[in-house]
Design an enzyme around this catalytic site. Structure first.
Site, short mmCIF file in Angstrom:
data_model
loop_
_atom_site.label_atom_id
_atom_site.label_comp_id
_atom_site.label_asym_id
_atom_site.label_seq_id
_atom_site.Cartn_x
_atom_site.Cartn_y
_atom_site.Cartn_z
N LEU A 18 0.83 -1.22 0.00
CA LEU A 18 0.00 0.00 0.00
C LEU A 18 0.86 1.26 0.00
O LEU A 18 0.34 2.36 -0.15
CB LEU A 18 -0.93 0.02 1.22
CG LEU A 18 -2.06 -1.01 1.20
CD1 LEU A 18 -2.90 -0.91 2.45
CD2 LEU A 18 -2.93 -0.83 -0.04
N GLU A 144 8.32 2.32 10.63
CA GLU A 144 7.43 1.58 9.74
C GLU A 144 7.55 0.10 10.08
O GLU A 144 8.65 -0.44 10.13
CB GLU A 144 7.87 1.86 8.29
CG GLU A 144 7.05 1.14 7.27
CD GLU A 144 7.65 1.24 5.85
OE1 GLU A 144 8.53 2.11 5.59
OE2 GLU A 144 7.24 0.43 5.01
N ASP A 151 -0.27 -10.87 10.01
CA ASP A 151 0.77 -11.84 9.61
C ASP A 151 1.36 -12.44 10.89
O ASP A 151 1.61 -11.71 11.86
CB ASP A 151 1.95 -11.14 8.89
CG ASP A 151 1.54 -10.51 7.58
OD1 ASP A 151 0.43 -10.79 7.12
OD2 ASP A 151 2.34 -9.71 7.04
N LYS A 191 -15.57 0.49 -0.45
CA LYS A 191 -15.96 -0.41 0.63
C LYS A 191 -15.08 -0.24 1.87
O LYS A 191 -13.86 -0.26 1.77
CB LYS A 191 -15.87 -1.86 0.13
CG LYS A 191 -16.93 -2.20 -0.90
CD LYS A 191 -18.29 -2.13 -0.24
CE LYS A 191 -19.44 -2.53 -1.11
NZ LYS A 191 -20.73 -2.23 -0.46
N PRO A 194 -13.16 -4.08 4.74
CA PRO A 194 -11.82 -4.61 5.01
C PRO A 194 -11.06 -3.77 6.04
O PRO A 194 -10.33 -4.31 6.88
CB PRO A 194 -11.13 -4.56 3.64
CG PRO A 194 -12.23 -4.53 2.64
CD PRO A 194 -13.38 -3.82 3.29
N GLY A 358 24.60 -5.91 -11.25
CA GLY A 358 24.06 -7.27 -11.25
C GLY A 358 25.08 -8.27 -10.75
O GLY A 358 26.23 -7.92 -10.46
N CYS A 385 28.61 -0.35 -11.64
CA CYS A 385 29.11 -1.56 -10.99
C CYS A 385 29.34 -2.66 -12.02
O CYS A 385 30.26 -2.55 -12.82
CB CYS A 385 28.19 -1.98 -9.86
SG CYS A 385 29.09 -2.86 -8.58
N GLN A 389 32.12 -2.93 -15.09
CA GLN A 389 33.00 -4.08 -15.30
C GLN A 389 32.82 -4.63 -16.72
O GLN A 389 33.80 -5.01 -17.38
CB GLN A 389 32.69 -5.16 -14.25
CG GLN A 389 32.95 -4.65 -12.81
CD GLN A 389 32.56 -5.67 -11.74
OE1 GLN A 389 31.95 -6.69 -12.03
NE2 GLN A 389 32.89 -5.36 -10.49
N ARG A 465 32.15 -7.60 -5.17
CA ARG A 465 33.25 -8.49 -4.77
C ARG A 465 34.40 -8.45 -5.78
O ARG A 465 35.50 -8.84 -5.49
CB ARG A 465 32.77 -9.95 -4.74
CG ARG A 465 31.79 -10.26 -3.65
CD ARG A 465 31.48 -11.75 -3.59
NE ARG A 465 30.20 -11.95 -2.94
CZ ARG A 465 30.01 -11.87 -1.64
NH1 ARG A 465 31.02 -11.63 -0.83
NH2 ARG A 465 28.80 -12.04 -1.13
N HIS A 510 27.80 2.94 -6.66
CA HIS A 510 26.38 3.10 -6.98
C HIS A 510 25.93 4.55 -6.75
O HIS A 510 25.41 4.86 -5.67
CB HIS A 510 25.53 2.16 -6.11
CG HIS A 510 25.73 0.73 -6.45
ND1 HIS A 510 24.91 0.06 -7.32
CD2 HIS A 510 26.65 -0.16 -6.04
CE1 HIS A 510 25.33 -1.19 -7.43
NE2 HIS A 510 26.39 -1.35 -6.66
N GLU A 512 23.40 6.03 -7.84
CA GLU A 512 21.94 6.14 -7.71
C GLU A 512 21.49 6.18 -6.25
O GLU A 512 20.44 6.74 -5.94
CB GLU A 512 21.25 4.99 -8.46
CG GLU A 512 21.35 3.58 -7.85
CD GLU A 512 22.64 2.83 -8.18
OE1 GLU A 512 23.63 3.49 -8.59
OE2 GLU A 512 22.67 1.60 -8.02
N1 GLN Z 1 28.83 -8.82 -9.50
C1 GLN Z 1 29.75 -7.73 -9.51
C2 GLN Z 1 30.65 -7.77 -8.29
O1 GLN Z 1 30.31 -8.41 -7.31
C3 GLN Z 1 29.04 -6.41 -9.60
C4 GLN Z 1 28.21 -6.11 -8.42
C5 GLN Z 1 27.18 -5.04 -8.67
O2 GLN Z 1 26.86 -4.73 -9.81
N2 GLN Z 1 26.61 -4.49 -7.61
O3 GLN Z 1 31.67 -7.16 -8.28
#
Ligand code: GLN
Length: 537
Positions: A18, A144, A151, A191, A194, A358, A385, A389, A465, A510, A512
């Protein structure tokens, strides 16, 4: 606990999703805009010690704080709205609570007593609820509670809220319950049942909510408000409508219109300093809603079917777009769809491409293919990241003609241009063991990064890593991919940028995670500007 600090608890009922995080952040924003100091913390009922080991498909993005905590993505909202940093203390899970209690038990600290949910688990929850308040830095702590009331997992947290409210009294602690008022289109009716049931459930745990915030697709009529007030024992003016908004950044203004902040202050017997000063916020919203330009930026990643997996990136583009008076259309692209034959069709018409972070993924080759395309076509590129690479691997393969890879993908690669960090090699536990949190980065004078940040020393957050393998630095730099940001202690390469390309930047950190409404991140701001320029050509 700090004597002056007031505690606001936000629970959820009827369904999950929500937007407790957005309501908490919006209330926090309004109180902050009145001159109060506020922080928001989240208690999550799952057993993982933190969300760091969770697949983003399970729980969305893992948000990393300056102090290296891997936390719930709601902390991202708290930072983006309040422009105030959070830390490990702002996110606590059932797993962490039990871990603390069991560790104490092993040390013999319970002196032979039977360790139980009440009081030992609930006491540990309460101790954590007060940690930030005890610093004396805050007028308000908004807490929060994750999950929905009812639950099984959230019961100890709800019980702790009941106790805190009893201990502190109604002048110092209040409970806001966020529920859903569904609309039945066949009956053309909203309604309340709920919500009535959800409040009854909360009452059965000994908690009377002070304020109801009601998510709804249609305005709440006076009749509905009266019904809710009557059946749920709340004041009529404490039934707050939370109507669906165009953007989450509208919600503070909607909550102000509904006087959520005023109700909170009145109930907690706080005298208001001044009306909320939302001038900057409104400027941001005005620019966001009236863009003069438009660009389409591709986000190449693995979890693109679940945009929450890249929440902070999507929000950073909203901040940067507003700053540039530009609407940013994000095109979510699955890296697995990109190969030689499709790359032109998928990437060709974009104004810029971001390759996402990723882990150990199949779609890596697609990311590399996309980067080859944008490098050759001089399309603006930002790699974050894993994205950075991949840019290094792509360069090593296609410019230096090395049989190169990252050892994450191919441990036996001939040329490991990206390799596991030395200190990571001895680590066996997966949880909380990456290079995490804020590190310094020295930027080379005269580089694009220097121009973007306007500074030569920056601090950014990490979660990885693997690293750029410095054995290849000279060779790679000579061919034109420069390491322009370096960690001063370890020598790790944190930023790479391509010579002879209008905008090609890869960052090991990062950015962001540090973009907020009032302080959009320079890398995103300049990246959007580059996309606008590219489009204009
Ligand atoms: N998998 C990569 C590492 O571990 C990049 C990590 C990521 O993109 N946050 O270095």
């Amino acid at each position: 606990m700090s004597s002056g600090t007031k505690y606001i608890f936000v629970t959820g009922g009827v369904t999950s999703s929500l937007g407790k995080g957005i309501i908490s952040a919006s209330l926090g924003k309004l109180l902050q805009a009145r001159g109060f100091t506020v922080t928001i913390q989240k208690f999550d009922p799952y057993i993982n010690i933190d969300p760091g080991t969770l697949n983003p498909y399970e729980h969305g993005e893992c948000y990393v704080t300056d102090d290296g905590a891997e936390t719930d993505l709601d902390l991202g909202h708290y930072e983006r709205f309040l422009n105030v940093r959070t830390s490990q203390a702002n996110n606590v899970t059932t797993g962490r609570i039990y871990n603390n209690v069991i560790t104490k038990e092993r040390k013999g600290e319970y002196l032979g007593k039977t360790v139980q949910v009440v009081p030992h688990i609930t006491d540990e929850i309460k101790r954590n609820m007060f940690l930030l308040g005890e610093t004396g830095q805050y007028d308000f702590i908004i807490t929060e509670i994750g999950g929905s009331v009812g639950d099984i997992e959230s019961l100890p947290f709800v019980e702790a809220v009941r106790q805190v409210r009893w201990d502190l009294g109604s002048n110092n602690a209040l409970v806001i319950h966020l529920t859903l008022i569904p609309y039945l289109s066949a009956a053309k009716e909203l309604k309340t049942k709920p919500t009535q049931h959800s409040v009854k459930e909360l009452l059965s745990y000994g908690i009377q909510p002070d304020i109801l915030v009601c998510r709804t697709e249609h305005p709440l009529s006076m009749e509905i408000r009266k019904k809710l007030a009557l059946f749920c024992n709340v004041n009529l003016n404490s039934v707050i409508e939370a109507i669906d908004a165009d953007t989450i950044y509208d919600v503070p203004l909607l909550m102000k219109k509904e006087k959520l902040d005023e109700r909170v202050l009145a109930k907690l017997k706080m005298t208001t300093k001044h009306e909320p000063d939302l001038v900057q916020w409104k400027i941001f919203l005005g620019k966001l809603k009236n863009p003069l330009n438009e660009v389409t930026i591709g986000l190449v990643g693995k979890y693109v079917s679940l945009p929450d997996a890249y929440k902070s990136i999507a929000e950073a583009f909203i901040h940067a777009g507003s700053q540039n008076d530009c609407k940013v259309n994000l095109k979510w692209i699955s890296s697995e769809d990109i190969h030689k034959d499709t790359v032109e069709t998928i990437i060709g018409s974009l104004d810029a491409v971001l390759v996402a972070p990723g882990f150990g993924e199949r779609g890596l080759e697609g990311k590399i293919e996309a980067i080859k395309y944008v490098r050759e076509h001089k399309t603006p590129f930002l790699g974050i990241c894993l994205g950075m690479q991949c840019a290094v691997v792509e360069f090593a393969r296609n410019v230096l003609h090395l049989d190169a890879s990252t050892t994450e993908l191919n441990p036996k690669t001939k040329h490991p241009v990206i390799d596991m960090m030395e200190e990571q090699k001895k680590i066996t536990n997966k949880g909380g063991t990456m290079r995490l949190g804020s590190y310094d980065c020295k930027i080379k004078k005269g580089s694009k990064a220097h121009h973007i940040y306007g500074d030569t020393l920056i601090h950014e957050r990490h979660r990885h890593r693997y690293e750029f393998n410095n054995k290849y630095l000279e060779q790679i730099e000579e061919a034109g991919l420069k390491g322009t940001g370096v960690n001063p202690e370890s020598g790790l390469i944190e930023i790479v940028e391509l010579k002879d390309h209008p905008w090609f930047v890869g960052v090991q950190f990062h950015p962001e995670l540090k973009s907020t409404v009032l302080s959009p991140h320079p890398l995103f701001v300049k990246f959007v500007a580059a996309a606008m320029e590219y489009k204009g050509k």
